[in-house]
Design a protein around this motif. Structure first.
Motif, PDB file in Angstrom:
ATOM      1  N   VAL A  74      -7.623 -59.240   5.468  1.00  0.00           N
ATOM      2  CA  VAL A  74      -8.659 -58.384   4.907  1.00  0.00           C
ATOM      3  C   VAL A  74      -9.890 -59.249   4.661  1.00  0.00           C
ATOM      4  N   VAL A  75     -10.959 -58.939   5.373  1.00  0.00           N
ATOM      5  CA  VAL A  75     -12.194 -59.724   5.311  1.00  0.00           C
ATOM      6  C   VAL A  75     -13.245 -58.939   4.528  1.00  0.00           C
ATOM      7  N   PRO A  76     -13.920 -59.575   3.555  1.00  0.00           N
ATOM      8  CA  PRO A  76     -14.956 -58.876   2.787  1.00  0.00           C
ATOM      9  C   PRO A  76     -16.013 -58.250   3.688  1.00  0.00           C
ATOM     10  N   ARG A  77     -16.407 -57.041   3.370  1.00  0.00           N
ATOM     11  CA  ARG A  77     -17.435 -56.272   4.077  1.00  0.00           C
ATOM     12  C   ARG A  77     -17.060 -55.944   5.520  1.00  0.00           C
ATOM     13  N   LYS A  78     -15.828 -56.245   5.915  1.00  0.00           N
ATOM     14  CA  LYS A  78     -15.385 -55.921   7.275  1.00  0.00           C
ATOM     15  C   LYS A  78     -14.094 -55.127   7.271  1.00  0.00           C
ATOM     16  N   GLY A  79     -13.266 -55.349   6.272  1.00  0.00           N
ATOM     17  CA  GLY A  79     -12.003 -54.636   6.193  1.00  0.00           C
ATOM     18  C   GLY A  79     -10.879 -55.381   6.885  1.00  0.00           C
ATOM     19  N   ALA A  80      -9.908 -54.647   7.381  1.00  0.00           N
ATOM     20  CA  ALA A  80      -8.732 -55.242   8.010  1.00  0.00           C
ATOM     21  C   ALA A  80      -9.061 -55.690   9.433  1.00  0.00           C
ATOM     22  N   VAL A  81      -8.679 -56.924   9.750  1.00  0.00           N
ATOM     23  CA  VAL A  81      -8.887 -57.463  11.096  1.00  0.00           C
ATOM     24  C   VAL A  81      -7.611 -58.169  11.539  1.00  0.00           C
ATOM     25  N   VAL A  82      -7.441 -58.301  12.845  1.00  0.00           N
ATOM     26  CA  VAL A  82      -6.300 -59.021  13.395  1.00  0.00           C
ATOM     27  C   VAL A  82      -6.476 -60.506  13.115  1.00  0.00           C
TER      28      VAL A  82
END
Length: 244
Positions: A74-82
């Motif tokens: 979970v990346v801030p301002r981006k949401g869930a990423v691989v």
């Protein structure tokens, strides 16, 4: 004759939501590990729900499960990423895997049942045949089964679970760094044979040692391909055979 139902049902019904969550998580997990979602790709709950034809709740909960497995961040301002990373992350994972694989092999050598040992020998044989035939897909499949069989034979559910997570994360990081799997040569066959011999003869110390050396060999393979800041020794060690 009908069973006596005077005391009510004997089994509790399984909630459909639980089965749905498993199916959703399995589908997303497969898409991630098979490369359908590239490392660093954003995983949108609404889009996942739409593609899977489910509501947003199981899609969101599936991502939480995959985050626990280390496949999603979970990346801030981006949401869930691989999951994505660098060679330092790769090194840390290999160090962790070395410790786990060594302990798994040590425990397996102590307590594997005769049936489990026979299964391990059979898997190692199939893997060796796939390597000699230069069948990459079979090599990867049987290599996975080989290590999973040892983890299961350790009798330690936590080791089994953590090794599964680590292997999945290594697949993703390798892909993120454009590192193709390999190691299809006699060295990996020799390494697996050494591990099988130690486990089947009950030599716990040797099992730990050769399993650790095997994992170091995989790291050496990546280092030899020019990965920067991977750290560690630049020389292979005893039975340090590269693999996938």
């Amino acid at each position: 004759m009908l069973a006596d139902q005077s005391h009510g049902p004997r089994l509790n019904p399984i909630p459909e939501e639980g089965l749905l969550l498993d199916r959703v998580a399995n589908e997303i997990r497969f898409a991630i590990l098979s490369g359908k979602f590239a490392p660093g790709s954003r995983l949108s709950v609404p889009e996942l729900a739409r593609e899977l034809n489910v509501s947003r709740t199981p899609a969101r909960e599936a991502l939480m499960r995959l985050q626990h497995e280390g496949l999603v961040m979970v990346v801030p301002r981006k949401g869930a990423v691989v999951l994505q990373g660098n060679s330092d992350d790769l090194l840390e994972l290999f160090q962790f895997r070395e410790a786990l694989e060594g302990m798994a092999a040590r425990l397996a050598a102590r307590q594997m049942s005769p049936e489990q040992k026979e299964n391990l020998v059979a898997i190692a044989k199939l893997h060796a045949e796939s390597v000699r035939a230069e069948d990459l897909a079979a090599h990867l499949r049987y290599d996975e089964e080989f290590h999973a069989a040892i983890a299961a034979g350790s009798g330690n559910s936590r080791i089994f679970e953590e090794l599964g997570k680590v292997r999945g994360q290594l697949v993703l990081l390798s892909r993120a760094m454009s590192t193709e799997p390999g190691g299809m040569d006699q060295r990996v066959i020799d390494a697996h044979e050494a591990i099988v011999d130690a486990i089947t003869t009950g030599d716990t110390t040797k099992a730990d040692r050769v399993a650790r050396a095997h994992v170091r060999g995989v790291l050496y393979l990546y280092q030899s391909r020019g990965l920067e800041s991977a750290g560690g020794s630049s020389e292979p060690r005893e039975n340090a055979a590269p693999s996938a």
